[in-house]
Write a protein that holds these residues in place. Structure first.
Motif, mmCIF file in Angstrom:
data_model
loop_
_atom_site.group_PDB
_atom_site.id
_atom_site.type_symbol
_atom_site.label_atom_id
_atom_site.label_comp_id
_atom_site.label_asym_id
_atom_site.label_seq_id
_atom_site.Cartn_x
_atom_site.Cartn_y
_atom_site.Cartn_z
ATOM 1 N N UNK A 116 -25.762 -41.468 -9.043
ATOM 2 C CA UNK A 116 -25.659 -40.757 -7.774
ATOM 3 C C UNK A 116 -24.764 -41.524 -6.810
ATOM 4 N N UNK A 117 -23.812 -40.823 -6.211
ATOM 5 C CA UNK A 117 -22.965 -41.401 -5.158
ATOM 6 C C UNK A 117 -23.456 -41.002 -3.780
ATOM 7 N N UNK A 118 -24.587 -40.271 -3.718
ATOM 8 C CA UNK A 118 -25.189 -39.920 -2.446
ATOM 9 C C UNK A 118 -24.346 -38.965 -1.628
ATOM 10 N N UNK A 119 -24.506 -39.031 -0.310
ATOM 11 C CA UNK A 119 -23.748 -38.233 0.648
ATOM 12 C C UNK A 119 -23.656 -39.021 1.946
ATOM 13 N N UNK A 120 -22.632 -38.767 2.771
ATOM 14 C CA UNK A 120 -22.557 -39.465 4.059
ATOM 15 C C UNK A 120 -23.825 -39.250 4.880
ATOM 16 N N UNK A 121 -24.300 -40.294 5.556
ATOM 17 C CA UNK A 121 -25.558 -40.223 6.301
ATOM 18 C C UNK A 121 -25.562 -39.066 7.294
ATOM 19 N N UNK A 122 -26.626 -38.263 7.231
ATOM 20 C CA UNK A 122 -26.812 -37.201 8.207
ATOM 21 C C UNK A 122 -25.870 -36.035 8.079
ATOM 22 N N UNK A 123 -25.144 -35.952 6.965
ATOM 23 C CA UNK A 123 -24.163 -34.893 6.791
ATOM 24 C C UNK A 123 -24.355 -34.226 5.436
ATOM 25 N N UNK A 124 -23.858 -33.005 5.324
ATOM 26 C CA UNK A 124 -23.991 -32.256 4.077
ATOM 27 C C UNK A 124 -22.615 -32.084 3.435
ATOM 28 N N UNK A 125 -22.555 -32.328 2.138
ATOM 29 C CA UNK A 125 -21.323 -32.050 1.401
ATOM 30 C C UNK A 125 -21.129 -30.537 1.365
ATOM 31 N N UNK A 126 -19.928 -30.083 1.718
ATOM 32 C CA UNK A 126 -19.697 -28.663 1.989
ATOM 33 C C UNK A 126 -19.046 -27.907 0.843
ATOM 34 N N UNK A 127 -18.736 -28.573 -0.276
ATOM 35 C CA UNK A 127 -18.078 -27.838 -1.344
ATOM 36 C C UNK A 127 -17.559 -28.753 -2.430
ATOM 37 N N UNK A 128 -16.569 -28.255 -3.108
ATOM 38 C CA UNK A 128 -16.043 -28.886 -4.314
ATOM 39 C C UNK A 128 -15.354 -30.216 -4.020
ATOM 40 N N UNK A 129 -15.682 -31.294 -4.768
ATOM 41 C CA UNK A 129 -14.988 -32.563 -4.580
ATOM 42 C C UNK A 129 -13.648 -32.574 -5.301
#
Length: 406
Positions: A116-129
């Protein structure tokens, strides 16, 4: 640089990335997980011989759903820098809301390990990397900021000694775009290839103001300012996630756009990195008639045999058919083929057409590489794969990878 001349430049060993699909994350997903498991002419036409029957495809319910890559949970496929001859990587958003990096075996498509690379604190990943293909691999994700705008965040591989083959830097925000981002990103690292430790990094995305690019030059920690790609036609609005092909230091950029009459079009322009300038015009390329894109157009380079480069464009149409177009050498001529349809995933194997598809390189050996197309049906975690056969010059039947996405 012309296509014919650039084929020679490509033969120095250039390998590409890619991916596909759409999957659904649970609403109460947490991003705090950190788990590692070991284990021809420019004329659109149909190639009748390759075209799937109407019994094998289903229309896509929302043709614009996946084009931008925002709202899409499609994975990105890239070369595995530590073992490019027998492994490749997938980057995708898991059910837990975290971005995962997974290593898969090229021969069997089985999962070897995942982290797992997680996600930026307090933010949601919004789509395709998006992911590059160099030894210091960059992965970039579109992230929804507290004010609702989309900005791009980055993690970069720092060593090969980490879990699942790579250790990554913490999440870091790229310079804030002065233009409102409307698509997931595309990233290109030059020189391309797992054997190169450093070089330029190019990030492209569609915005409400036009196609925009961010550049980090080799040897510099700072990024150049965001710039709009010049000479976009006045009556054209870009809306799709861009695709990038490379000819050495030359970037060929493809963008889905809509004309003032509402017609979807595929536009092409070129960036000459060694001269730091753009081509003086955009070219309007034909799409398959009467089958508007229901996914982004992916552009990839690969080497089916030594020193013979091919370039591919692929997209899913609203009909549920998957269309591809190839640039290659025929005799002494370098030409684009017409659009042709790939065989469909057989009805009964999935309950809906894949909502996003793309192409990638699964393995590299010397200066040759293997092209695959991957597809993930909406709402599922299963991964379907078709490989390009050099012998028959056609795609093999779709097969289900043994391990689903997380």
């Amino acid at each position: 640089m012309t296509h014919a001349a650039a084929v020679v430049a490509l033969a120095s060993g250039c390998y590409f990335d890619a991916a596909v699909g759409r999957v659904r994350a649970s609403r109460d997903a947490s991003a705090e997980v950190a788990d590692v498991t070991e284990d021809a002419p420019d004329v659109a036409a149909v190639d009748v011989a390759d075209a799937p029957s109407d019994m094998g495809v289903r229309p896509v319910d929302d043709p614009r759903r996946e084009v931008s890559g925002l709202g899409s949970l499609a994975p990105a496929v890239s070369v595995d820098p530590g073992a490019p001859e027998d492994h490749f990587r997938l980057y995708y958003l898991g059910r837990d809301g975290a971005l995962w990096m997974e290593r898969r075996r090229a021969s069997t498509l089985a999962s070897v390990c995942a982290v797992s690379l997680g996600a930026p604190d307090g933010r949601a990943i919004a789509g395709r990397p998006a992911a590059g293909d160099r030894a210091a691999q960059v992965v970039i994700a579109p992230v929804r900021e507290p004010d609702g705008r989309v900005q791009l965040w980055l993690r970069e591989e720092t060593t090969e000694g980490g879990a699942c083959g790579g250790a990554f830097s913490p999440w870091a925000a790229l310079p804030a775009s002065p233009y409102e981002i409307t698509s997931a990103p595309a990233v290109y690292q030059w020189p391309i290839g797992a054997q190169f430790p450093a070089g330029n990094t190019y990030v492209l995305a569609s915005t409400r103001s036009g196609l925009a690019m961010l550049l980090r030059r080799e040897g510099r920690d700072a990024w150049d300012p965001w710039t709009l790609v010049p000479r976009q036609p006045a009556d054209v609005r870009v809306y799709g996630r861009p695709g990038v092909l490379e000819w050495g230091a030359t970037l060929e950029v493809f963008a889905l756009a809509e004309t003032s009459g509402g017609r979807p079009s595929l536009f092409r322009t070129v960036y000459y990195a060694d001269q730091d300038r753009w081509l003086n015009a955009w070219t309007d390329l034909p799409l398959q008639p009467d089958d508007a894109p229901a996914s982004g157009v992916d552009a990839r380079s690969f080497f089916p045999v030594s020193a013979e480069a091919e370039q591919w464009l692929v997209y899913m149409g609203a009909s549920g058919r998957l269309w591809r177009r190839a640039f290659h050498l025929v005799g002494g001529d370098a030409i684009w083929s017409p659009w042709s349809a790939l065989p469909a995933i057989a009805r009964g194997e999935v309950d809906a057409s894949p909502s996003a598809v793309s192409i990638g390189v699964a393995r590299t050996a010397g200066v040759t590489s293997e092209l695959i197309v991957t597809a993930v049906p909406p709402g599922e975690r299963s991964l379907y794969v078709s490989r390009w056969s050099v012998t028959s010059r056609s795609f093999e039947p779709w097969s289900l990878a043994p391990d689903p996405l997380r």
